[in-house]
Write an enzyme that holds these catalytic residues in place. Structure first.
Site, PDB file in Angstrom:
ATOM      1  N   GLN A  12       2.365  28.153 -27.677  1.00 29.11           N
ATOM      2  CA  GLN A  12       1.215  27.453 -27.085  1.00 29.11           C
ATOM      3  C   GLN A  12      -0.104  28.117 -27.457  1.00 29.11           C
ATOM      4  OE1 GLN A  12       1.089  25.554 -23.079  1.00 29.11           O
ATOM      5  NE2 GLN A  12       2.792  26.944 -22.676  1.00 29.11           N
ATOM      6  N   ASP A  38       9.123  38.613 -38.344  1.00 27.89           N
ATOM      7  CA  ASP A  38      10.006  38.891 -37.204  1.00 27.89           C
ATOM      8  C   ASP A  38       9.603  40.239 -36.621  1.00 27.89           C
ATOM      9  OD1 ASP A  38      11.972  39.419 -35.386  1.00 27.89           O
ATOM     10  OD2 ASP A  38      13.640  39.355 -36.813  1.00 27.89           O
ATOM     11  N   THR A  64       9.687  33.979 -23.624  1.00 28.37           N
ATOM     12  CA  THR A  64       9.107  33.561 -22.342  1.00 28.37           C
ATOM     13  C   THR A  64      10.058  32.772 -21.447  1.00 28.37           C
ATOM     14  OG1 THR A  64       8.202  31.568 -23.382  1.00 28.37           O
ATOM     15  CG2 THR A  64       6.778  33.519 -23.320  1.00 28.37           C
ATOM     16  N   TYR A 127      12.389  39.208 -17.214  1.00 25.28           N
ATOM     17  CA  TYR A 127      11.251  38.816 -18.047  1.00 25.28           C
ATOM     18  C   TYR A 127      10.053  39.712 -17.760  1.00 25.28           C
ATOM     19  CZ  TYR A 127       7.064  36.277 -19.447  1.00 25.28           C
ATOM     20  OH  TYR A 127       5.841  35.953 -19.976  1.00 25.28           O
TER      21      TYR A 127
END
Length: 259
Positions: A12, A38, A64, A127
């Protein structure tokens, strides 16, 4: 001309930066997605930085998926922790200023008022822990860095809450949304502008920053606003959901004080 590397170009924020790049004529951008670079591959990162020259690196690359991070945390730690360390090491070697994107989920949500940058971190899910690991690596390795914590990103790009609500409403579906978590929805386009102004102004106030759209609300409240803004509030059934099943623990109130 300022040469800037942007990792995570397909996300995003990466796409939001690409959408406004032409407004910054003094910046020479290089955009890399995970196939181009990467960040979890140490040797690949070393090779890339040794053959390119940058003044800034904006690290938008991240894992995410909060739910999946609980089930397979090694992926989150690899990208958000080790990947951030790999980038930081090369930035230190070549005197590159790193702009790293972090999250409100480094906090436990129990404070009861907006979090400031000096508040103690205490993530309650994998996370958040993986993102905090990345922050710690950067602080250990670099002196010149910006860690920008943000929250509840949405935009016209990728998968996000805003697009999900809008699509379901347009399809005539009833919406069941929780009202038990509070945060600040943040338009990724606004975050992109903030970051590019930060680097183009040659800001020397290095360290941790908080950026949001500065309007706290619950997910239910956010859904209400999305429907109203798109004139779908009269035709869509929106219900407070009390039995939302989440594998990951989530902060009750992770509002960040924008500074």
């Amino acid at each position: 001309m300022i040469k800037i590397l942007v990792t995570g170009a397909n996300g995003q924020l990466g796409q939001s930066i690409q959408a406004i790049k032409d407004n910054y004529i003094d910046i020479d951008f290089t955009f890399c997605n995970s196939k181009d670079l990467d960040i979890t591959n140490t040797e690949e990162v070393k090779e890339f930085f040794s053959t390119n020259e940058f003044r800034y690196c904006i690290n938008c690359a991240a894992y995410t998926n909060v739910e999946q991070s609980e089930k397979t945390p090694e992926k989150a730690y690899l990208v958000n922790g080790d990947g951030a360390r790999n980038i930081a090491k090369e930035c230190e070697k070549y005197n590159i200023i790193l702009v790293h994107i972090s999250t409100d989920y480094v906090f436990d949500g129990e404070k009861g008022s907006p979090y400031v940058i000096s508040d103690s971190t205490n993530p309650i899910n994998e996370y958040g822990k993986s993102k905090l690991m990345g922050e710690k690596y950067i602080k250990e390795i670099l002196e010149k860095y910006f860690i920008v914590r943000t929250s509840w990103l949405y935009s016209e790009f990728g998968h996000n809450f805003y697009k999900t609500i809008l699509n379901k409403a347009k399809n005539g579906e009833d919406l069941f949304v929780i009202d038990t978590e509070t945060g600040c929805p943040t338009n990724a386009n606004n975050l992109a502008k903030y970051i590019l102004e930060l680097v183009s102004s040659n800001n020397k106030g290095f360290g941790v920053k908080h950026f949001t759209d500065n309007k706290p609300m619950t997910w239910y409240g956010f859904a209400e606003e999305i429907l109203k803004n798109n004139k779908l509030d009269k035709t869509t059934k929106l219900v407070r959901a009390n039995n939302y099943r989440s594998f990951a623990k989530r902060p009750k109130n992770s509002t960040l004080l924008y500074n």
